[in-house]
Design a protein around this motif. Structure first.
Motif, PDB file in Angstrom:
ATOM      1  N   ILE A  65       0.833  -1.199   0.000  1.00 52.41           N
ATOM      2  CA  ILE A  65       0.000   0.000   0.000  1.00 52.41           C
ATOM      3  C   ILE A  65       0.868   1.249   0.000  1.00 52.41           C
ATOM      4  CG2 ILE A  65      -1.877  -1.155   1.226  1.00 52.41           C
ATOM      5  CD1 ILE A  65      -0.984   0.437   3.742  1.00 52.41           C
ATOM      6  N   LYS A  66       0.323   2.317  -0.544  1.00 56.81           N
ATOM      7  CA  LYS A  66       0.997   3.613  -0.491  1.00 56.81           C
ATOM      8  C   LYS A  66       0.938   4.136   0.948  1.00 56.81           C
ATOM      9  CE  LYS A  66       1.723   3.943  -4.974  1.00 56.81           C
ATOM     10  NZ  LYS A  66       1.189   2.624  -5.362  1.00 56.81           N
ATOM     11  N   PRO A 101      -0.181   5.900   4.032  1.00 56.09           N
ATOM     12  CA  PRO A 101      -1.541   6.424   4.233  1.00 56.09           C
ATOM     13  C   PRO A 101      -1.630   7.910   4.534  1.00 56.09           C
ATOM     14  CG  PRO A 101      -1.225   4.369   5.434  1.00 56.09           C
ATOM     15  CD  PRO A 101       0.122   4.823   4.973  1.00 56.09           C
ATOM     16  N   ILE A 102      -0.671   8.478   5.256  1.00 58.53           N
ATOM     17  CA  ILE A 102      -0.821   9.882   5.668  1.00 58.53           C
ATOM     18  C   ILE A 102      -0.847  10.832   4.468  1.00 58.53           C
ATOM     19  CG2 ILE A 102       0.315  11.756   6.929  1.00 58.53           C
ATOM     20  CD1 ILE A 102       0.935   9.730   9.122  1.00 58.53           C
ATOM     21  N   PRO A 103       0.033  10.664   3.465  1.00 57.20           N
ATOM     22  CA  PRO A 103      -0.121  11.511   2.264  1.00 57.20           C
ATOM     23  C   PRO A 103      -1.494  11.359   1.601  1.00 57.20           C
ATOM     24  CG  PRO A 103       2.046  10.496   2.285  1.00 57.20           C
ATOM     25  CD  PRO A 103       1.273   9.868   3.405  1.00 57.20           C
ATOM     26  N   HIS A 104      -2.073  10.154   1.701  1.00 50.74           N
ATOM     27  CA  HIS A 104      -3.422   9.928   1.160  1.00 50.74           C
ATOM     28  C   HIS A 104      -4.423  10.840   1.871  1.00 50.74           C
ATOM     29  CE1 HIS A 104      -6.454   6.669  -0.365  1.00 50.74           C
ATOM     30  NE2 HIS A 104      -6.995   7.862  -0.360  1.00 50.74           N
ATOM     31  N   ALA A 105      -4.339  10.881   3.196  1.00 51.27           N
ATOM     32  CA  ALA A 105      -5.250  11.741   3.963  1.00 51.27           C
ATOM     33  C   ALA A 105      -4.989  13.215   3.678  1.00 51.27           C
ATOM     34  CB  ALA A 105      -5.099  11.447   5.457  1.00 51.27           C
ATOM     35  N   TYR A 106      -3.726  13.588   3.516  1.00 51.88           N
ATOM     36  CA  TYR A 106      -3.414  14.981   3.212  1.00 51.88           C
ATOM     37  C   TYR A 106      -3.946  15.381   1.838  1.00 51.88           C
ATOM     38  CZ  TYR A 106      -0.372  15.483   7.289  1.00 51.88           C
ATOM     39  OH  TYR A 106       0.116  15.575   8.573  1.00 51.88           O
ATOM     40  N   LYS A 107      -4.000  14.417   0.921  1.00 49.97           N
ATOM     41  CA  LYS A 107      -4.571  14.713  -0.392  1.00 49.97           C
ATOM     42  C   LYS A 107      -6.048  15.058  -0.269  1.00 49.97           C
ATOM     43  CE  LYS A 107      -4.820  12.955  -5.129  1.00 49.97           C
ATOM     44  NZ  LYS A 107      -4.481  11.821  -6.039  1.00 49.97           N
ATOM     45  N   ASN A 152       3.444   0.912   8.940  1.00 47.44           N
ATOM     46  CA  ASN A 152       4.824   0.775   8.484  1.00 47.44           C
ATOM     47  C   ASN A 152       5.391  -0.609   8.769  1.00 47.44           C
ATOM     48  OD1 ASN A 152       4.983   4.091   8.894  1.00 47.44           O
ATOM     49  ND2 ASN A 152       6.219   3.277   7.232  1.00 47.44           N
ATOM     50  N   HIS A 153       4.968  -1.236   9.874  1.00 42.67           N
ATOM     51  CA  HIS A 153       5.429  -2.600  10.133  1.00 42.67           C
ATOM     52  C   HIS A 153       4.918  -3.546   9.055  1.00 42.67           C
ATOM     53  CE1 HIS A 153       6.267  -2.021  14.733  1.00 42.67           C
ATOM     54  NE2 HIS A 153       7.130  -1.386  13.961  1.00 42.67           N
ATOM     55  N   HIS A 154       3.630  -3.435   8.732  1.00 39.50           N
ATOM     56  CA  HIS A 154       3.063  -4.305   7.708  1.00 39.50           C
ATOM     57  C   HIS A 154       3.696  -4.028   6.344  1.00 39.50           C
ATOM     58  CE1 HIS A 154       0.330  -6.540   5.226  1.00 39.50           C
ATOM     59  NE2 HIS A 154      -0.175  -5.444   4.679  1.00 39.50           N
ATOM     60  N   MET A 155       3.876  -2.765   6.001  1.00 38.23           N
ATOM     61  CA  MET A 155       4.483  -2.413   4.719  1.00 38.23           C
ATOM     62  C   MET A 155       5.898  -2.970   4.611  1.00 38.23           C
ATOM     63  SD  MET A 155       3.094   1.521   4.577  1.00 38.23           S
ATOM     64  CE  MET A 155       4.104   2.024   3.184  1.00 38.23           C
ATOM     65  N   GLU A 169      -5.349  -5.016   6.428  1.00 40.29           N
ATOM     66  CA  GLU A 169      -5.052  -5.473   5.079  1.00 40.29           C
ATOM     67  C   GLU A 169      -6.233  -5.243   4.144  1.00 40.29           C
ATOM     68  OE1 GLU A 169      -2.185  -8.948   3.465  1.00 40.29           O
ATOM     69  OE2 GLU A 169      -3.687  -9.539   4.922  1.00 40.29           O
ATOM     70  N   ASP A 170      -5.921  -4.767   2.940  1.00 39.98           N
ATOM     71  CA  ASP A 170      -6.911  -4.605   1.864  1.00 39.98           C
ATOM     72  C   ASP A 170      -8.031  -3.638   2.226  1.00 39.98           C
ATOM     73  OD1 ASP A 170      -5.511  -6.465   0.323  1.00 39.98           O
ATOM     74  OD2 ASP A 170      -6.630  -8.139   1.191  1.00 39.98           O
ATOM     75  N   GLY A 171      -7.793  -2.795   3.230  1.00 33.31           N
ATOM     76  CA  GLY A 171      -8.782  -1.775   3.563  1.00 33.31           C
ATOM     77  C   GLY A 171     -10.082  -2.286   4.133  1.00 33.31           C
ATOM     78  N   ALA A 172     -10.117  -3.559   4.538  1.00 33.07           N
ATOM     79  CA  ALA A 172     -11.368  -4.127   5.081  1.00 33.07           C
ATOM     80  C   ALA A 172     -11.079  -4.692   6.461  1.00 33.07           C
ATOM     81  CB  ALA A 172     -11.901  -5.214   4.160  1.00 33.07           C
ATOM     82  N   TRP A 173     -11.898  -4.293   7.434  1.00 32.25           N
ATOM     83  CA  TRP A 173     -11.660  -4.783   8.792  1.00 32.25           C
ATOM     84  C   TRP A 173     -12.972  -5.136   9.456  1.00 32.25           C
ATOM     85  CZ3 TRP A 173     -12.180  -2.466  13.934  1.00 32.25           C
ATOM     86  CH2 TRP A 173     -11.580  -3.252  14.925  1.00 32.25           C
TER      87      TRP A 173
END
Length: 435
Positions: free
Chosen positions: A17-18, A20-26, A147-150, A387-391
């Motif tokens: 995954i990219k 996430p924080i830059p995603h939120a800033y976008k 970051n651990h998962h990435m 993972e995969d944005g689903a929890w």
């Protein structure tokens, strides 16, 4: 500018995954701030105030010394390794824990057990490179620190999710963890106080995981980046560094099992200086030298020598760190009390509060996107931490959890954020429920 490449990228980087924080800033770039309604950012776990002047002066003096411009030993400056080992003995012996024989004991940590790294993320990567090969497994509690998962994904190591539950304060279960251990499992990785949930794991729970790792002859990676932001009057964060810890295992030796990680970024408010550490067996550190030499050669030298200034670490702990920790605890209390009805805190501690939004049938991803774009509030959804944005942890909560950071805002901004949360339901046309 042409965007094509004549070569292929690695499968690992394409499947990761990219950030996430830059995603939120976008999302937040679509909001138009004003003087009366500025953008309010509670997304990132960064210090909200600069370091104290005494540390800034030490950094300036060290950086201007031409003798600090060369390489230092791969495991760090000897003076800082000694100073931090002494500090750790103080932290993990505070209040004098009682060992099995009923005598007072100090934490058993020496400078030979300490390696200085270019940040705590590098400490994690360097450790995992020594522990696991591609195709091996590392168990992470979910929601996890992304970051651990990435990092594991980039290394071809399988992340095995250990799901946590809100009705258990998002604390991981050693019993459920044991059911996930296979011959390919090389480590269990915990973060306490947790990122993203803020859950603070009690010493007994940490000891149970250490005993589990010891039993199965795997490593326990314990990331304690936010260690200094909990109430130390209740005793040390855990007793694993004690030479006789009856809670953990008979004839316990922490060096056989534990890989402790720490960051200078939060406690000392110097994230840009990129300093972290590993405390582990000198036998493991010999191999970590190999990974560090391939990744960073050595951590930044001027900051190491600045922190090694005689007497500086104890002074910072007595004053700056203690004051900052008290302010953060007070802000957690303020935030919890100011949240509008229906917004429920599941756990909080360190830098973070994990909050369930009140809108039934709406994912946290949609809530956070609209909060950023329309309300000027930047926070992170649980979908960024799994993972995969689903929890779904089996409790029917539909991924409604949101991470708020109380560290990089002042009290006034906390109150402003809560006021905008109070407004958002009516603005978005969403009904609240009590699920």
């Amino acid at each position: 500018m042409a965007g094509g490449l004549s070569f292929k990228l690695s499968r690992a980087v394409l499947s990761t995954i990219k950030p996430p924080i830059p995603h939120a800033y976008k999302w937040s770039t679509r909001y138009t701030p004003s003087v009366s309604r500025p953008l309010l950012d509670m997304s990132q776990g960064v210090p909200g105030t600069p370091p104290p002047k005494v540390l800034l002066d030490a950094l300036a003096l060290s950086a201007s010394n031409p003798k600090t411009t060369g390489y230092c030993p791969a495991l760090g400056e000897p003076a800082l390794r000694s100073a931090i080992a002494e500090e750790m003995r103080q932290v993990y012996s505070s209040g004098r824990t009682m060992c099995a024989k009923g005598t007072d004991v100090d934490a058993d940590i020496t400078s030979e057990d300490v390696a200085i790294t270019a940040g705590c993320n590098l400490a994690f990567v360097a450790s995992v490179l020594c522990l696991a090969d591609a195709g091996d497994e590392v168990i992470l509690p979910v929601p996890w620190y992304f970051n651990h998962h990435m990092s594991l994904n980039l290394l071809g190591i399988k992340t095995v999710p250990l799901h946590t539950r809100s009705d258990e304060g998002f604390s991981p279960s050693p019993e459920r963890c044991e059911s996930l251990i296979t011959p390919k499992t090389k480590a269990i990785a915990l973060v306490t106080p947790n990122n993203p949930t803020g859950a603070i794991y009690p010493p007994s729970l940490i000891a149970a995981f250490a005993a589990l790792a010891n039993k199965h002859k795997i490593a326990l990676i314990l990331d304690e980046t936010y260690r200094d932001f909990v109430d130390s009057s209740q005793g040390p964060p855990h007793t694993l560094f004690s030479p006789d810890s009856s809670q953990t295992a008979p004839m316990w030796s922490w060096r056989n099992t534990l890989v402790h990680l720490f960051s200078f970024s939060k406690s000392y408010r110097i994230p840009g200086q990129r300093l972290g550490l590993i405390a582990a067996s000198p036998t493991l550190l010999q191999h970590i030298t190999t990974t560090l030499d391939c990744l960073q050669i050595c951590a930044p030298r001027p900051a190491q020598l600045a922190l090694a200034t005689p007497g500086l670490l104890p002074a910072l702990r007595r004053e700056s760190i203690a004051e900052n920790a008290a302010a953060l605890r007070a802000r957690h209390t303020l935030f919890r009390g100011a949240l509008p009805e229906g917004w429920v805190v599941g756990s909080q501690g360190g830098y973070f509060a994990f909050v369930r939004h009140p809108f039934g049938g709406v994912s946290a991803m949609e809530v956070c996107q609209r909060l950023a774009e329309e309300m000027g509030v930047v926070v992170l959804p649980v979908q960024f931490f799994c993972e995969d944005g689903a929890w779904d942890n089996g409790q029917g909560e539909m991924g409604r959890w949101v991470r708020f950071s109380v560290a990089n805002v002042d009290d006034e901004k906390v109150l402003r954020v809560c006021e905008r949360l109070r407004e958002c339901g009516e603005k978005f046309g969403w009904a609240c429920d009590e699920a």
